[in-house]
Design a protein around this motif. Structure first.
Motif, mmCIF file in Angstrom:
data_model
loop_
_atom_site.group_PDB
_atom_site.id
_atom_site.type_symbol
_atom_site.label_atom_id
_atom_site.label_comp_id
_atom_site.label_asym_id
_atom_site.label_seq_id
_atom_site.Cartn_x
_atom_site.Cartn_y
_atom_site.Cartn_z
ATOM 1 N N ALA A 2 144.358 92.745 14.086
ATOM 2 C CA ALA A 2 143.968 93.809 13.204
ATOM 3 C C ALA A 2 142.757 93.675 12.388
ATOM 4 O O ALA A 2 142.633 92.399 11.882
ATOM 5 N N PRO A 3 141.971 94.460 12.159
ATOM 6 C CA PRO A 3 140.554 94.393 11.427
ATOM 7 C C PRO A 3 140.716 94.087 9.884
ATOM 8 O O PRO A 3 141.684 94.554 9.394
ATOM 9 N N TRP A 4 140.202 93.316 9.233
ATOM 10 C CA TRP A 4 140.048 93.275 7.817
ATOM 11 C C TRP A 4 138.865 93.935 7.509
ATOM 12 O O TRP A 4 137.639 93.416 7.774
ATOM 13 N N ILE A 5 138.996 94.913 6.482
ATOM 14 C CA ILE A 5 137.745 95.848 6.346
ATOM 15 C C ILE A 5 137.285 95.691 4.707
ATOM 16 O O ILE A 5 138.258 95.809 3.829
ATOM 17 N N SER A 6 136.193 95.771 4.779
ATOM 18 C CA SER A 6 135.704 96.021 3.347
ATOM 19 C C SER A 6 134.644 97.011 3.339
ATOM 20 O O SER A 6 133.615 96.584 3.734
ATOM 21 N N GLY A 7 134.798 98.033 2.492
ATOM 22 C CA GLY A 7 133.997 99.248 2.734
ATOM 23 C C GLY A 7 133.701 99.490 4.281
ATOM 24 O O GLY A 7 134.692 100.013 5.025
ATOM 25 N N SER A 8 132.525 99.497 4.786
ATOM 26 C CA SER A 8 132.370 99.791 6.231
ATOM 27 C C SER A 8 132.244 98.620 7.164
ATOM 28 O O SER A 8 131.733 98.876 8.292
ATOM 29 N N THR A 9 132.635 97.319 6.531
ATOM 30 C CA THR A 9 132.308 96.185 7.216
ATOM 31 C C THR A 9 133.677 95.432 7.469
ATOM 32 O O THR A 9 134.541 95.394 6.841
ATOM 33 N N VAL A 10 133.636 95.030 8.758
ATOM 34 C CA VAL A 10 134.890 94.309 9.236
ATOM 35 C C VAL A 10 134.587 92.777 9.050
ATOM 36 O O VAL A 10 133.421 92.294 9.238
ATOM 37 N N THR A 11 135.295 92.262 8.032
ATOM 38 C CA THR A 11 135.061 90.922 7.592
ATOM 39 C C THR A 11 135.985 89.786 8.266
ATOM 40 O O THR A 11 135.837 88.391 8.022
ATOM 41 N N GLY A 12 137.022 90.252 9.084
ATOM 42 C CA GLY A 12 137.818 89.346 9.733
ATOM 43 C C GLY A 12 138.606 90.067 10.575
ATOM 44 O O GLY A 12 138.805 91.185 10.488
ATOM 45 N N VAL A 13 139.666 89.393 11.358
ATOM 46 C CA VAL A 13 140.561 89.935 12.218
ATOM 47 C C VAL A 13 141.779 88.973 12.092
ATOM 48 O O VAL A 13 141.612 87.718 12.105
ATOM 49 N N ILE A 14 143.052 89.443 11.990
ATOM 50 C CA ILE A 14 144.318 88.645 12.299
ATOM 51 C C ILE A 14 144.102 87.838 13.435
ATOM 52 O O ILE A 14 144.302 88.447 14.698
ATOM 53 N N GLY A 15 144.003 86.553 13.426
ATOM 54 C CA GLY A 15 143.982 85.633 14.668
ATOM 55 C C GLY A 15 143.207 84.563 14.091
ATOM 56 O O GLY A 15 142.629 84.661 13.115
ATOM 57 N N GLY A 16 143.238 83.337 14.863
ATOM 58 C CA GLY A 16 142.499 82.017 14.148
ATOM 59 C C GLY A 16 143.159 81.102 14.078
ATOM 60 O O GLY A 16 144.168 80.696 14.927
ATOM 61 N N LEU A 17 143.181 80.339 12.770
ATOM 62 C CA LEU A 17 143.908 79.274 12.354
ATOM 63 C C LEU A 17 145.498 79.404 12.716
ATOM 64 O O LEU A 17 146.059 80.540 12.578
ATOM 65 N N HIS A 18 146.104 78.518 13.678
ATOM 66 C CA HIS A 18 147.564 78.793 13.847
ATOM 67 C C HIS A 18 148.012 80.068 14.444
ATOM 68 O O HIS A 18 148.938 80.582 14.296
ATOM 69 N N GLY A 19 147.013 80.624 15.296
ATOM 70 C CA GLY A 19 147.182 81.951 16.024
ATOM 71 C C GLY A 19 147.228 82.890 15.161
ATOM 72 O O GLY A 19 147.739 84.145 15.289
ATOM 73 N N GLY A 20 146.879 82.859 13.780
ATOM 74 C CA GLY A 20 146.879 83.828 12.879
ATOM 75 C C GLY A 20 147.719 83.558 11.638
ATOM 76 O O GLY A 20 147.457 84.127 10.586
#
Length: 99
Positions: free
Chosen positions: A41-59
């Protein structure tokens, strides 16, 4: 952040919070209730995607803390290669999520 949990016909869930940075440099989002199926799922700030769930420890290992891969120069280079039809990165053969 808005996501659809696993399952058919579910309603979206969301969270509004400030993004922090873990000791290892991963963006982190403190939100409870992000259940199975919200990965990516995207992390959105205004109209910019700043991150997504996933990454360290599989999210994330805890139900109330999720991580994203850092959106840094390496991600920008991968995105440019993908747009140009070039090769992707080779995924690791095993994941050690420490959870």
């Amino acid at each position: 952040m808005v996501a659809y949990p696993a399952g058919v016909g579910g309603l979206p869930i969301g969270c509004q919070a400030s993004i922090g940075l873990s000791a290892g440099g991963y963006p982190e989002l403190a939100c409870a209730g992000l259940v199975d199926g919200t990965s990516g799922a995207p992390w959105i700030s205004g109209s910019t995607v700043t991150g997504v769930i996933g990454g360290l420890h599989g999210g994330g290992c805890a139900e109330n803390l999720s991580y994203s891969s850092p959106f840094d120069q390496r991600i920008a280079q991968l995105f440019a290669r993908a747009q140009a039809g070039g090769p992707g990165d080779v995924p690791p053969s095993a994941y050690d999520d420490e959870c």
